[in-house]
Design an enzyme around this catalytic site. Structure first.
Site, PDB file in Angstrom:
ATOM      1  N   ARG A   1       0.855  -1.174   0.000  1.00 24.87           N
ATOM      2  CA  ARG A   1       0.000   0.000   0.000  1.00 24.87           C
ATOM      3  C   ARG A   1       0.894   1.228   0.000  1.00 24.87           C
ATOM      4  O   ARG A   1       1.947   1.259   0.651  1.00 24.87           O
ATOM      5  CB  ARG A   1      -0.902   0.035   1.253  1.00 24.87           C
ATOM      6  CG  ARG A   1      -2.041  -0.965   1.212  1.00 24.87           C
ATOM      7  CD  ARG A   1      -3.147  -0.526   0.277  1.00 24.87           C
ATOM      8  NE  ARG A   1      -4.310  -1.414   0.338  1.00 24.87           N
ATOM      9  CZ  ARG A   1      -4.456  -2.487  -0.421  1.00 24.87           C
ATOM     10  NH1 ARG A   1      -3.528  -2.844  -1.263  1.00 24.87           N
ATOM     11  NH2 ARG A   1      -5.541  -3.236  -0.326  1.00 24.87           N
TER      12      ARG A   1
ATOM     13  N   GLU B   1      -3.750   7.205  -4.887  1.00 25.86           N
ATOM     14  CA  GLU B   1      -4.095   6.614  -6.182  1.00 25.86           C
ATOM     15  C   GLU B   1      -5.441   7.153  -6.680  1.00 25.86           C
ATOM     16  O   GLU B   1      -6.354   7.379  -5.884  1.00 25.86           O
ATOM     17  CB  GLU B   1      -4.164   5.084  -6.037  1.00 25.86           C
ATOM     18  CG  GLU B   1      -2.832   4.460  -5.695  1.00 25.86           C
ATOM     19  CD  GLU B   1      -2.940   2.971  -5.364  1.00 25.86           C
ATOM     20  OE1 GLU B   1      -4.003   2.371  -5.615  1.00 25.86           O
ATOM     21  OE2 GLU B   1      -1.961   2.423  -4.859  1.00 25.86           O
TER      22      GLU B   1
ATOM     23  N   HIS C   1      -1.067  -0.177  -9.619  1.00 23.09           N
ATOM     24  CA  HIS C   1      -1.691  -1.078  -8.651  1.00 23.09           C
ATOM     25  C   HIS C   1      -2.226  -2.315  -9.381  1.00 23.09           C
ATOM     26  O   HIS C   1      -3.399  -2.662  -9.303  1.00 23.09           O
ATOM     27  CB  HIS C   1      -2.807  -0.357  -7.889  1.00 23.09           C
ATOM     28  CG  HIS C   1      -3.181  -1.046  -6.619  1.00 23.09           C
ATOM     29  ND1 HIS C   1      -3.640  -0.369  -5.514  1.00 23.09           N
ATOM     30  CD2 HIS C   1      -3.180  -2.344  -6.271  1.00 23.09           C
ATOM     31  CE1 HIS C   1      -3.914  -1.242  -4.542  1.00 23.09           C
ATOM     32  NE2 HIS C   1      -3.647  -2.443  -4.986  1.00 23.09           N
TER      33      HIS C   1
HETATM   34  C1  8YV Z   1      -6.668  -5.169  -5.946  1.00 21.56           C
HETATM   35  C2  8YV Z   1      -5.558  -5.190  -3.682  1.00 21.56           C
HETATM   36  O1  8YV Z   1      -6.044  -4.152  -6.640  1.00 21.56           O
HETATM   37  O2  8YV Z   1      -5.610  -7.362  -2.834  1.00 21.56           O
HETATM   38  C3  8YV Z   1      -5.720  -6.155  -2.577  1.00 21.56           C
HETATM   39  O3  8YV Z   1      -5.928  -5.721  -1.434  1.00 21.56           O
HETATM   40  O4  8YV Z   1      -5.328  -4.059  -3.490  1.00 21.56           O
HETATM   41  C4  8YV Z   1      -5.595  -5.664  -5.064  1.00 21.56           C
HETATM   42  O5  8YV Z   1      -5.519  -7.021  -5.204  1.00 21.56           O
HETATM   43  C5  8YV Z   1      -7.983  -4.608  -5.513  1.00 21.56           C
HETATM   44  O6  8YV Z   1      -8.496  -5.194  -4.407  1.00 21.56           O
HETATM   45  C6  8YV Z   1      -8.904  -4.664  -6.735  1.00 21.56           C
HETATM   46  O7  8YV Z   1     -10.238  -4.615  -6.396  1.00 21.56           O
END
Ligand code: 8YV
Length: 299
Positions: A219, A248, A266
């Site tokens: 993150r 983001e 991301h």
């Molecule tokens: C995805 C993420 O970008 O797993 C996570 O927490 O940030 C990523 O896998 C996101 O959740 C897409 O919806």
């Protein structure tokens, strides 16, 4: 015909998943009604106590991802609201990207690609990727998968965690500053949230040092982005591979201007296979909940 339960779609899902959800639920993309029984969101979606107070009928929050730093988990659990994520099905993809970013930064793959496309052939010497001391901050599923991939490149694996992991072959460091001082590549794979906010600060970057590379697939909140930009500009560290950012999808122009930085949007879990499996797991958890069966991947 029974009406479909109301579902608040907080985004971050594919059109295919949205279509599947629409077969089962009445979807709301904004202003969810008080009758909302389910939320689907991405790993960065915000589900705080204020939203939960507005949704007294909410039963389940199904996260399309593994991060849940935007979820007020205590508030959800206090209200008896189930929270599910999509672990394991994205581990390989995110770990693969961490290694891809590490190699791309060390061997200047993106900068040299750009140079060739611009008609150049100048080869600026890059850093050897093999034989590096590689440190991993965050040794959960993804961190361990990164370690397995990094080992062949590493002259020693280093890590920090809440406590030493006897079953892990690597050098334990009590904190991230000592980890950074002991390695040439620092890979950030720990959860976001208040406990890790800006844990990679100017001091950690200075400890990583002038030949050091930072990789972040976790993150953006874990890194003091202002300090990172200053460290890159001053040569305090050599480079960075970043898949996540503080705000983001906004990425600082200063980072975009640096050719010792590799940037990605991301995309850690964004593979055909990974996102299909994540979507299937979101739907399976919702189907289980609304048919009174055990959830597959509850927190
Ligand atoms: C995805 C993420 O970008 O797993 C996570 O927490 O940030 C990523 O896998 C996101 O959740 C897409 O919806």
């Amino acid at each position: 015909q029974a009406t479909h339960p109301d579902l608040y779609l907080l985004g971050g899902v594919s059109p295919a998943l949205e279509a599947t959800l629409a077969e089962r639920f009445t979807l709301h993309r904004k202003d969810p009604p008080a009758t909302t029984r389910a939320i689907v969101g991405g790993g960065s979606s915000v589900v705080d106590a204020a939203l939960l107070d507005r949704l007294p009928a909410l039963e389940i929050v199904a996260i399309h991802g593994v991060g849940y730093d935007g979820i007020d988990l205590a508030a959800a659990q206090a209200r008896g609201i189930a929270v599910t994520t999509t672990p394991d099905v994205l581990t390989d993809d995110v770990a693969d990207l961490a290694i891809a970013l590490m190699l791309a930064v060390q061997r200047r793959v993106v900068a040299n690609d750009r140079a060739v496309r611009d008609g150049g052939w100048q080869v600026d010497l890059s850093r050897r990727a093999s034989g590096r001391r590689i440190g991993i901050f965050g040794l959960g599923r993804i961190g361990k998968a990164i370690a397995k991939r990094a080992a062949p490149f590493a002259r020693g694996l280093h890590y920090t965690a809440r406590s030493a992991k006897p079953d892990f072959t690597g050098v334990f460091h009590a904190d991230i500053a000592s980890l950074a001082a002991a390695c040439d590549v620092l890979i950030v794979s720990a959860p976001g949230g208040d406990a890790t906010a800006h844990i990679v600060d100017a001091g950690v970057l200075a400890a990583l040092g002038g030949d050091g590379i930072l990789v972040n697939i976790a993150r953006g909140s874990l890194i003091d982005e202002t300090a990172l930009i200053a460290a890159l500009a001053a040569g305090t560290i050599a480079g960075a591979g970043l898949d996540v950012f503080a705000d983001e999808p906004s990425v600082p122009d200063a980072l975009k201007a640096m050719d010792q930085v590799v940037l990605s949007p991301h995309q850690g879990s964004a593979t055909v296979d990974g996102r299909a499996a994540m979507a299937a797991l979101v739907v399976a958890n919702l189907d289980a909940h609304f048919s009174g069966k055990a959830l597959l991947t509850p927190l």
